[in-house]
Write a protein that holds these residues in place. Structure first.
Motif, PDB file in Angstrom:
ATOM      1  N   LEU A  66       0.832  -1.210   0.000  1.00 16.31           N
ATOM      2  CA  LEU A  66       0.000   0.000   0.000  1.00 16.31           C
ATOM      3  C   LEU A  66       0.868   1.262   0.000  1.00 16.31           C
ATOM      4  CD1 LEU A  66      -2.885  -1.072   2.412  1.00 16.31           C
ATOM      5  CD2 LEU A  66      -2.966  -0.863  -0.090  1.00 16.31           C
ATOM      6  N   ALA A  67       1.991   1.228   0.742  1.00 13.26           N
ATOM      7  CA  ALA A  67       2.901   2.380   0.762  1.00 13.26           C
ATOM      8  C   ALA A  67       3.511   2.607  -0.623  1.00 13.26           C
ATOM      9  CB  ALA A  67       4.008   2.166   1.797  1.00 13.26           C
ATOM     10  N   ILE A  68       3.926   1.520  -1.264  1.00 14.68           N
ATOM     11  CA  ILE A  68       4.490   1.623  -2.616  1.00 14.68           C
ATOM     12  C   ILE A  68       3.438   2.146  -3.587  1.00 14.68           C
ATOM     13  CG2 ILE A  68       5.346   0.245  -4.569  1.00 14.68           C
ATOM     14  CD1 ILE A  68       6.751  -1.528  -2.416  1.00 14.68           C
ATOM     15  N   SER A  69       2.221   1.629  -3.461  1.00 20.33           N
ATOM     16  CA  SER A  69       1.137   2.052  -4.360  1.00 20.33           C
ATOM     17  C   SER A  69       0.775   3.519  -4.160  1.00 20.33           C
ATOM     18  CB  SER A  69      -0.093   1.175  -4.140  1.00 20.33           C
ATOM     19  OG  SER A  69       0.185  -0.164  -4.463  1.00 20.33           O
ATOM     20  N   ALA A  70       0.606   3.926  -2.906  1.00 20.55           N
ATOM     21  CA  ALA A  70       0.215   5.318  -2.632  1.00 20.55           C
ATOM     22  C   ALA A  70       1.305   6.289  -3.087  1.00 20.55           C
ATOM     23  CB  ALA A  70      -0.070   5.496  -1.143  1.00 20.55           C
ATOM     24  N   SER A  71       2.554   5.992  -2.756  1.00 21.82           N
ATOM     25  CA  SER A  71       3.638   6.889  -3.164  1.00 21.82           C
ATOM     26  C   SER A  71       3.816   6.865  -4.677  1.00 21.82           C
ATOM     27  CB  SER A  71       4.936   6.521  -2.457  1.00 21.82           C
ATOM     28  OG  SER A  71       5.306   5.187  -2.746  1.00 21.82           O
ATOM     29  N   GLY A  72       3.580   5.721  -5.286  1.00 22.19           N
ATOM     30  CA  GLY A  72       3.674   5.626  -6.743  1.00 22.19           C
ATOM     31  C   GLY A  72       2.610   6.456  -7.447  1.00 22.19           C
ATOM     32  N   ILE A  73       1.407   6.440  -6.912  1.00 24.06           N
ATOM     33  CA  ILE A  73       0.324   7.255  -7.496  1.00 24.06           C
ATOM     34  C   ILE A  73       0.669   8.736  -7.382  1.00 24.06           C
ATOM     35  CG2 ILE A  73      -2.089   7.947  -7.192  1.00 24.06           C
ATOM     36  CD1 ILE A  73      -2.623   4.945  -6.454  1.00 24.06           C
ATOM     37  N   VAL A  74       1.213   9.119  -6.223  1.00 28.60           N
ATOM     38  CA  VAL A  74       1.631  10.515  -6.038  1.00 28.60           C
ATOM     39  C   VAL A  74       2.698  10.880  -7.070  1.00 28.60           C
ATOM     40  CG1 VAL A  74       2.869  12.059  -4.459  1.00 28.60           C
ATOM     41  CG2 VAL A  74       1.004  10.646  -3.606  1.00 28.60           C
ATOM     42  N   LEU A  75       3.638   9.976  -7.311  1.00 22.74           N
ATOM     43  CA  LEU A  75       4.710  10.251  -8.270  1.00 22.74           C
ATOM     44  C   LEU A  75       4.216  10.268  -9.715  1.00 22.74           C
ATOM     45  CD1 LEU A  75       7.548   8.150  -6.619  1.00 22.74           C
ATOM     46  CD2 LEU A  75       7.380  10.643  -6.729  1.00 22.74           C
ATOM     47  N   LEU A  76       3.142   9.543 -10.003  1.00 22.33           N
ATOM     48  CA  LEU A  76       2.584   9.553 -11.353  1.00 22.33           C
ATOM     49  C   LEU A  76       1.894  10.879 -11.679  1.00 22.33           C
ATOM     50  CD1 LEU A  76       1.048   5.996 -11.878  1.00 22.33           C
ATOM     51  CD2 LEU A  76       2.883   7.058 -13.187  1.00 22.33           C
ATOM     52  N   PHE A  77       1.398  11.549 -10.640  1.00 21.52           N
ATOM     53  CA  PHE A  77       0.666  12.804 -10.830  1.00 21.52           C
ATOM     54  C   PHE A  77       1.293  13.922  -9.996  1.00 21.52           C
ATOM     55  CE2 PHE A  77      -2.351   9.267 -11.330  1.00 21.52           C
ATOM     56  CZ  PHE A  77      -2.708   9.455 -12.663  1.00 21.52           C
ATOM     57  N   PRO A  78       2.515  14.327 -10.306  1.00 24.78           N
ATOM     58  CA  PRO A  78       3.216  15.329  -9.483  1.00 24.78           C
ATOM     59  C   PRO A  78       2.584  16.717  -9.547  1.00 24.78           C
ATOM     60  CG  PRO A  78       4.459  14.847 -11.475  1.00 24.78           C
ATOM     61  CD  PRO A  78       3.322  13.880 -11.431  1.00 24.78           C
ATOM     62  N   ASP A  79       1.797  17.010 -10.578  1.00 20.95           N
ATOM     63  CA  ASP A  79       1.173  18.332 -10.675  1.00 20.95           C
ATOM     64  C   ASP A  79       0.095  18.544  -9.619  1.00 20.95           C
ATOM     65  OD1 ASP A  79       2.797  18.908 -12.818  1.00 20.95           O
ATOM     66  OD2 ASP A  79       1.310  18.299 -14.311  1.00 20.95           O
ATOM     67  N   LEU A  80      -0.366  17.473  -8.999  1.00 20.34           N
ATOM     68  CA  LEU A  80      -1.388  17.586  -7.966  1.00 20.34           C
ATOM     69  C   LEU A  80      -0.801  17.952  -6.603  1.00 20.34           C
ATOM     70  CD1 LEU A  80      -3.560  14.457  -8.861  1.00 20.34           C
ATOM     71  CD2 LEU A  80      -3.954  16.837  -9.515  1.00 20.34           C
ATOM     72  N   LEU A  81       0.521  17.947  -6.493  1.00 18.26           N
ATOM     73  CA  LEU A  81       1.180  18.247  -5.223  1.00 18.26           C
ATOM     74  C   LEU A  81       1.375  19.744  -5.052  1.00 18.26           C
ATOM     75  CD1 LEU A  81       3.896  15.453  -5.371  1.00 18.26           C
ATOM     76  CD2 LEU A  81       1.747  15.414  -4.115  1.00 18.26           C
ATOM     77  N   ALA A  82       1.446  20.147  -3.782  1.00 20.21           N
ATOM     78  CA  ALA A  82       1.616  21.565  -3.475  1.00 20.21           C
ATOM     79  C   ALA A  82       3.024  22.060  -3.829  1.00 20.21           C
ATOM     80  CB  ALA A  82       1.327  21.828  -2.004  1.00 20.21           C
ATOM     81  N   ASP A  83       4.030  21.244  -3.521  1.00 22.05           N
ATOM     82  CA  ASP A  83       5.404  21.659  -3.846  1.00 22.05           C
ATOM     83  C   ASP A  83       6.304  20.449  -4.082  1.00 22.05           C
ATOM     84  OD1 ASP A  83       5.970  20.680  -1.328  1.00 22.05           O
ATOM     85  OD2 ASP A  83       6.333  22.624  -0.418  1.00 22.05           O
ATOM     86  N   ARG A  84       7.502  20.745  -4.496  1.00 25.59           N
ATOM     87  CA  ARG A  84       8.470  19.701  -4.874  1.00 25.59           C
ATOM     88  C   ARG A  84       8.883  18.831  -3.687  1.00 25.59           C
ATOM     89  NH1 ARG A  84      11.970  19.206  -9.327  1.00 25.59           N
ATOM     90  NH2 ARG A  84      13.874  18.083  -8.833  1.00 25.59           N
ATOM     91  N   SER A  85       8.870  19.358  -2.480  1.00 25.99           N
ATOM     92  CA  SER A  85       9.301  18.586  -1.305  1.00 25.99           C
ATOM     93  C   SER A  85       8.382  17.380  -1.073  1.00 25.99           C
ATOM     94  CB  SER A  85       9.360  19.468  -0.060  1.00 25.99           C
ATOM     95  OG  SER A  85       8.077  19.918   0.287  1.00 25.99           O
TER      96      SER A  85
END
Length: 172
Positions: A66-85
């Motif tokens: 689940l950790a790999i999946s959740a972090s992977g989804i975040v990495l697939l859609f980086p424009d949805l994040l607030a900042d680069r950190s």
């Protein structure tokens, strides 16, 4: 290929969770199994259908998966994040979880193939020899044999009720 097939990892982890959650709940016997390291220290370690090592592997598969999946989804859609950190943290979590998962998976693959006699056959056929079951999963074996005996008696009683009224093979 990683980005293409990576999203299939989440449904696979969820399928493992659904299919194997029954029987993987911790039991008191698991503490003894862990203290004896599965029988490496202090003699035989009793186990049910799944021993404590298998339960730990199941838990790691689900949690790290689940950790790999959740972090992977975040990495697939980086424009949805607030900042680069946040992307950097997701990348770090993804890498650490994957390295742990792969390392433990290699150990699991060794034990399930070459490290334990009979384990590969059990995996490939889905059945185990009676002696192997008694040696490695004695509590499950006793439970399984007890249920088989109850089923046999019930079938003979039902056959006797429908037949000549005599219970064959069972002493009154």
């Amino acid at each position: 290929g990683h980005n293409l097939f990576g999203p299939l990892f989440l449904p696979a982890v969820l399928a493992i969770l659904v299919l194997f959650i029954k029987g993987n709940a911790p039991r008191l016997v698991d503490i003894t199994w862990m203290l004896k390291a599965g029988g490496l220290f202090g003699g035989h370690a009793s186990a049910g259908k799944y021993n404590a090592g298998q339960k730990v592997w199941f838990l790691l598969t689900v949690v790290l998966g689940l950790a790999i999946s959740a972090s992977g989804i975040v990495l697939l859609f980086p424009d949805l994040l607030a900042d680069r950190s946040q992307a950097q943290l997701a990348n770090l979590a993804h890498g650490i979880a994957a390295v742990i998962f792969i390392a433990v998976g290699i150990g699991h693959a060794y034990i399930g193939s070459l490290g334990m006699e009979g384990a590969f056959e059990a995996m490939s056929t889905g059945t185990v020899d009676e002696n192997w079951a008694k040696e490695h999963h004695d509590l499950w074996y006793e439970e399984h044999k007890g249920q088989a005996m109850k089923d046999r008696v019930r079938a003979e009683v039902e056959a006797g009720a429908a037949g000549d009224g005599v219970m064959h093979g069972v002493r009154p």
